[in-house]
Design a protein around this motif. Sequence first.
Motif, short mmCIF file in Angstrom:
data_model
loop_
_atom_site.label_atom_id
_atom_site.label_comp_id
_atom_site.label_asym_id
_atom_site.label_seq_id
_atom_site.Cartn_x
_atom_site.Cartn_y
_atom_site.Cartn_z
N ARG A 118 -35.11 -43.10 29.82
CA ARG A 118 -36.07 -42.24 29.13
C ARG A 118 -36.56 -41.07 29.98
N ASP A 119 -36.83 -41.31 31.27
CA ASP A 119 -37.37 -40.24 32.11
C ASP A 119 -36.31 -39.20 32.45
N ILE A 120 -35.06 -39.59 32.41
CA ILE A 120 -33.98 -38.63 32.69
C ILE A 120 -33.68 -37.79 31.45
N VAL A 121 -33.70 -38.43 30.29
CA VAL A 121 -33.43 -37.70 29.04
C VAL A 121 -34.59 -36.77 28.70
N GLY A 122 -35.81 -37.29 28.75
CA GLY A 122 -36.96 -36.47 28.43
C GLY A 122 -37.13 -36.26 26.93
N ASP A 123 -37.81 -35.19 26.58
CA ASP A 123 -38.20 -34.92 25.20
C ASP A 123 -37.17 -34.04 24.50
N GLU A 124 -35.98 -34.59 24.32
CA GLU A 124 -34.91 -33.85 23.63
C GLU A 124 -33.95 -34.84 22.99
N PRO A 125 -33.21 -34.40 21.99
CA PRO A 125 -32.23 -35.30 21.37
C PRO A 125 -31.13 -35.65 22.36
N PHE A 126 -30.54 -36.82 22.19
CA PHE A 126 -29.52 -37.26 23.13
C PHE A 126 -28.51 -38.16 22.42
N ALA A 127 -27.34 -38.27 23.01
CA ALA A 127 -26.29 -39.13 22.47
C ALA A 127 -26.27 -40.45 23.22
N VAL A 128 -25.77 -41.48 22.57
CA VAL A 128 -25.50 -42.77 23.20
C VAL A 128 -24.07 -43.15 22.87
N LEU A 129 -23.29 -43.51 23.89
CA LEU A 129 -21.92 -43.94 23.68
C LEU A 129 -21.72 -45.32 24.28
N LEU A 130 -21.19 -46.23 23.50
CA LEU A 130 -20.81 -47.55 23.98
C LEU A 130 -19.31 -47.51 24.27
N ALA A 131 -18.99 -47.55 25.56
CA ALA A 131 -17.60 -47.35 25.97
C ALA A 131 -16.65 -48.40 25.42
N ASP A 132 -17.17 -49.61 25.14
CA ASP A 132 -16.31 -50.67 24.59
C ASP A 132 -15.72 -50.29 23.24
N ASP A 133 -16.41 -49.42 22.51
CA ASP A 133 -15.92 -48.97 21.21
C ASP A 133 -15.03 -47.74 21.42
N MET A 134 -13.72 -47.96 21.43
CA MET A 134 -12.78 -46.85 21.51
C MET A 134 -12.35 -46.48 20.10
N ILE A 135 -12.38 -45.19 19.80
CA ILE A 135 -12.07 -44.74 18.45
C ILE A 135 -10.94 -43.72 18.51
N GLN A 136 -9.87 -44.04 17.82
CA GLN A 136 -8.70 -43.16 17.75
C GLN A 136 -8.80 -42.36 16.45
N THR A 137 -8.85 -41.04 16.58
CA THR A 137 -9.05 -40.18 15.42
C THR A 137 -7.88 -39.22 15.25
N PRO A 138 -7.62 -38.78 14.01
CA PRO A 138 -6.55 -37.82 13.78
C PRO A 138 -6.94 -36.38 14.13
N GLY A 139 -8.23 -36.12 14.25
CA GLY A 139 -8.70 -34.77 14.54
C GLY A 139 -9.69 -34.77 15.69
N LYS A 140 -10.85 -34.14 15.47
CA LYS A 140 -11.87 -34.08 16.51
C LYS A 140 -12.36 -35.48 16.87
N PRO A 141 -12.74 -35.68 18.14
CA PRO A 141 -13.37 -36.95 18.50
C PRO A 141 -14.67 -37.16 17.70
N VAL A 142 -15.05 -38.41 17.56
CA VAL A 142 -16.19 -38.76 16.71
C VAL A 142 -17.47 -38.06 17.16
N LEU A 143 -17.76 -38.06 18.46
CA LEU A 143 -19.04 -37.49 18.91
C LEU A 143 -19.11 -35.99 18.63
N ALA A 144 -17.99 -35.29 18.75
CA ALA A 144 -17.99 -33.86 18.44
C ALA A 144 -18.34 -33.62 16.98
N GLU A 145 -17.81 -34.45 16.09
CA GLU A 145 -18.16 -34.34 14.67
C GLU A 145 -19.64 -34.64 14.45
N MET A 146 -20.15 -35.63 15.17
CA MET A 146 -21.55 -36.01 15.00
C MET A 146 -22.50 -34.93 15.49
#
Length: 289
Positions: A118-146
């Motif tokens: 929390r103190d590193i992120v501060g008062d701004e929106p942020f992403a969370v990625l769980l590395a165990d979940d690997m997602i194979q996509t035909p186009g842009k990676p999932v986080l870029a779409e999000m």
Amino acid sequence: MRVKKAVFPVAGLGTRFLPATKAMAKEMLTVVDKPIIQYAVEEAFDAGIEQIIFVTGRGKKALEDHFDRSYELETTLKSKGKTDLLHMLQDLVPRTGTIVYTRQHDPLGLGHAIWCARDIVGDEPFAVLLADDMIQTPGKPVLAEMVEKFDRFRASIAAVMEVEKDQTDKYGILDAVSLEEDIVKIKDMVEKPDPEDAPSNLAIVGRYILTPKIWDYLGRKQAGAGGEIQLTDAMKGLLTEQPIFGYKFKGTRFDCGDKVGFQMANLAFSLERPEMRGKLLDFIKTIKS
């Protein structure tokens, strides 16, 4: 505000992969020729993330070393003229200050791990990625779409997918209404419900963009399913103040925290490599029966 920071909860012990993870961080297990964590970090940078925040625990030194310089190895590769490998290693290392580490001293759940940043992120929106979940996509990676979806809705958003009805007790499950082909608006969510109690079969998987209001709810440290501090419970609280959306991504998700899912990811990502595909397909034909 742009989404510039991403939190990676990587303090888990990886007990499902013992003995392989006895002396090695589970995030360093390789899919083809790259550690699981590297795929997730590359996805974050491809989405425009500028700072990676690893929430680690004991036994994660190999993960930290992976994203640092290895002068002895680089010198050896240079002296042997292996410039391609040298450049590949050097490209692994982000700019100084791009990666920050903090510790989760007690294994109190995903929500607690994120709260530790929390103190590193501060008062701004942020992403969370769980590395165990690997997602194979035909186009842009999932986080870029999000990130693009977040820029439109200016509200928290989670990656979601349909799961088998008898698997709902492994996920955070949504009660949601469809807004667009790939967007749902979340009305409620339940952490790991029994199939007979699940409001749907629409599950959250390991990609999130969260507004800083989530800190108010994570900071309450209320124990939920399994006696842990659950992110799902904090998001339920956030829903009382702000909308949350779900992004139904196109692609295949592999649970690399599971032995079968890990092997499936290795096969799927190997088949993407032209130099490997033909030999693998020939081999598969010999064992398919």
